[in-house]
Design an enzyme around this catalytic site. Structure first.
Site, PDB file in Angstrom:
ATOM      1  N   HIS A 175       0.797   1.951   5.501  1.00 24.95           N
ATOM      2  CA  HIS A 175       1.989   1.134   5.779  1.00 24.95           C
ATOM      3  C   HIS A 175       2.726   1.797   6.947  1.00 24.95           C
ATOM      4  O   HIS A 175       2.654   3.011   7.119  1.00 24.95           O
ATOM      5  CB  HIS A 175       2.856   1.155   4.513  1.00 24.95           C
ATOM      6  N   ASP A 192       1.737   8.777  -0.385  1.00 23.11           N
ATOM      7  CA  ASP A 192       2.658   7.639  -0.430  1.00 23.11           C
ATOM      8  C   ASP A 192       2.291   6.815  -1.657  1.00 23.11           C
ATOM      9  O   ASP A 192       1.293   6.101  -1.662  1.00 23.11           O
ATOM     10  CB  ASP A 192       2.510   6.835   0.866  1.00 23.11           C
ATOM     11  N   GLN A 241       2.814   1.917  -3.771  1.00 24.67           N
ATOM     12  CA  GLN A 241       2.070   0.847  -4.452  1.00 24.67           C
ATOM     13  C   GLN A 241       1.283   1.364  -5.654  1.00 24.67           C
ATOM     14  O   GLN A 241       0.601   0.582  -6.316  1.00 24.67           O
ATOM     15  CB  GLN A 241       1.098   0.166  -3.465  1.00 24.67           C
ATOM     16  N   LYS A 279       9.831  -1.181  -6.369  1.00 23.22           N
ATOM     17  CA  LYS A 279       8.483  -1.730  -6.551  1.00 23.22           C
ATOM     18  C   LYS A 279       7.985  -1.510  -7.975  1.00 23.22           C
ATOM     19  O   LYS A 279       6.930  -2.017  -8.353  1.00 23.22           O
ATOM     20  CB  LYS A 279       7.517  -1.098  -5.547  1.00 23.22           C
TER      21      LYS A 279
END
Ligand code: 7TS
Length: 407
Positions: free
Chosen positions: A124, A201, A204, A227
């Site tokens: 991302h 990261d 997600q 999220k």
């Protein structure tokens, strides 16, 4: 803990009863931001009604309540990630904030000209641009691990790119554009063999997978509350204590200091050294409630449910004439990206919205992934624990309608 029951889960999320354009809402955009359960909404409302005051400062009761709630969420975040102690948990604004903190504090203070930062083609923009900024500031160089046609990292190339010049490796745990789950545990071990520091990261990953930072043995792990069923504007940076201790502050201000004179300022201990200014206290309370919410469900069963819905979606979309799935990694979760021949994804998104189906169309803040596949954009259906096969049936009906209009 209760057995996973999707109807019960759906009842926990008031917004799922909403109608859009006169149709029942079918929310397939959780990778963008998830919806929030009643427990999170209530915790934030209760905070403002019964505890609101600034933390760590005043001696009055409300400040004590606010501080206890805020620090309570830090403890919940530590347990959520199986972090070894509370000093390793920095409360941030989110994933973007956490990566910028590490880049500007750890990266800027340690990188030398010619040092290498290793990223992947799946990242991302939030895990690309902060590293470009620090590379410009320090003379470090960015290297990128390629991906194959299925959207999986080329692990031979990864091994080949790692060298004594590699100082920082920054990898997404799960790709937001394709859903690929990267084998981060082995990648971390390989990076450590060349003495590189690794940031994962997890934006997600944490909504779907159980994450254990000690088992992964990563140096930094970042996530966004919004999220994973919590509110916006809060997140977590896990950092190895010895690294955080040695790192300079990222931002200066109140609460991050031990003493201030015009001659010299002494900084507070970690993690407070990295939490300048009045934080998003209600948001942090909401994050704690989201973690409690996830702790209250059987996460293995929830993941099995989500994966079954993803498999169903993949099979259904494959049957639509002209549909092509982008990203067919063996290990995937949460995301189905695809294109429809003869239809621009944005047009598809607009028609889908009119039918109550919320998907994201575009490059998903992952332009290199789109460039790699030679496409400008995809239609992305992304899943949360509340999605069902019926949601996918609505998606498929919507896509047939799109084809009727455009093809
Ligand atoms: N990293 C990954 C892997 C992401 O998916 C996102 C947001 C971020 C970082 C940035 O998170 P933030 O909370 O700081 O904004 N991803 C998406 C997405 O897929 N659609 O919209 C935002």
């Amino acid at each position: 803990m209760q057995a996973f029951n999707v109807d019960q889960v759906r009842a926990d999320f008031p917004i799922l009863a909403e109608r859009v354009h006169g149709k029942p809402l079918v929310y397939l955009d959780s990778a963008n931001t998830s919806q929030k359960p009643e427990a999170v909404l209530k915790a934030m409302d209760d905070y403002y009604r019964h505890a609101n005051a600034n933390i760590h400062r005043a001696t009055h009761l409300l400040s004590e309540r606010a501080t206890a709630l805020y620090e309570g969420s830090r403890a919940k975040a530590a347990a959520f990630l199986n972090a070894p102690d509370l000093r390793t948990i920095v409360l941030t604004k989110g994933t973007t904030d956490g990566i910028n903190l590490v880049a500007q504090s750890y990266g800027r203070s340690t990188l030398k000209p010619g040092d290498e930062i290793l990223l992947t083609w799946l990242e991302h923009h939030a895990n690309i641009v902060p590293w470009q900024l620090v590379a410009e500031q320090t003379g470090a160089v960015i290297k990128v691990v390629p991906i194959n046609e299925a959207g999986e990292l080329d692990l031979d190339q990864y091994a080949a790119l790692l060298s004594s010049r590699t100082k920082i490796v920054a990898i997404g745990h799960v790709s937001n554009a394709l859903g690929t789950i990267n084998p981060v545990k082995v990648m971390i071990a390989q990076a450590h063999a060349t003495d590189a520091v690794v940031l994962i990261d997890g934006a997600q990953a944490t909504p779907h997978l159980v994450v254990d930072v000690q088992a992964l043995d990563c140096d930094f792990y970042v996530l966004s509350s919004h999220k994973m069923y919590g509110p916006t504007g809060t997140g977590v940076l896990y950092g190895r204590a010895a690294l955080l201790e040695a790192m300079p502050p990222y931002q200066g201000g109140g609460d991050m200091i031990a003493s201030v004179t015009f001659e010299k300022t002494l900084y507070n201990q970690v993690p407070y050294k990295f939490e300048a200014g009045t934080p998003n206290m209600a948001g942090v309370v909401g994050l704690g409630a989201a973690i409690d919410y996830l702790a209250g469900i059987d996460r293995d069963a929830a993941l099995a449910h989500e994966d079954a819905v993803l498999d169903y979606a993949t099979a259904q979309v494959r049957q639509i004439p002209g549909a092509r799935i982008v990203g067919e990694a063996k290990h995937k979760t949460g995301v189905l990206s695809f294109v429809l021949d003869g239809v621009h994804p944005h047009d598809a998104g607009t028609i889908m919205d009119q039918q109550g189906v919320a998907v994201r169309t575009g490059q998903h803040c992952a332009q290199p992934v789109m460039d790699r596949f030679g496409i400008p954009a995809t239609i992305r259906a992304s899943l949360g624990i509340y999605n069902t096969r019926e949601d996918i049936d609505a998606l498929v009906r919507g896509l047939h309608k799109v084809r009727e209009l455009f093809v």
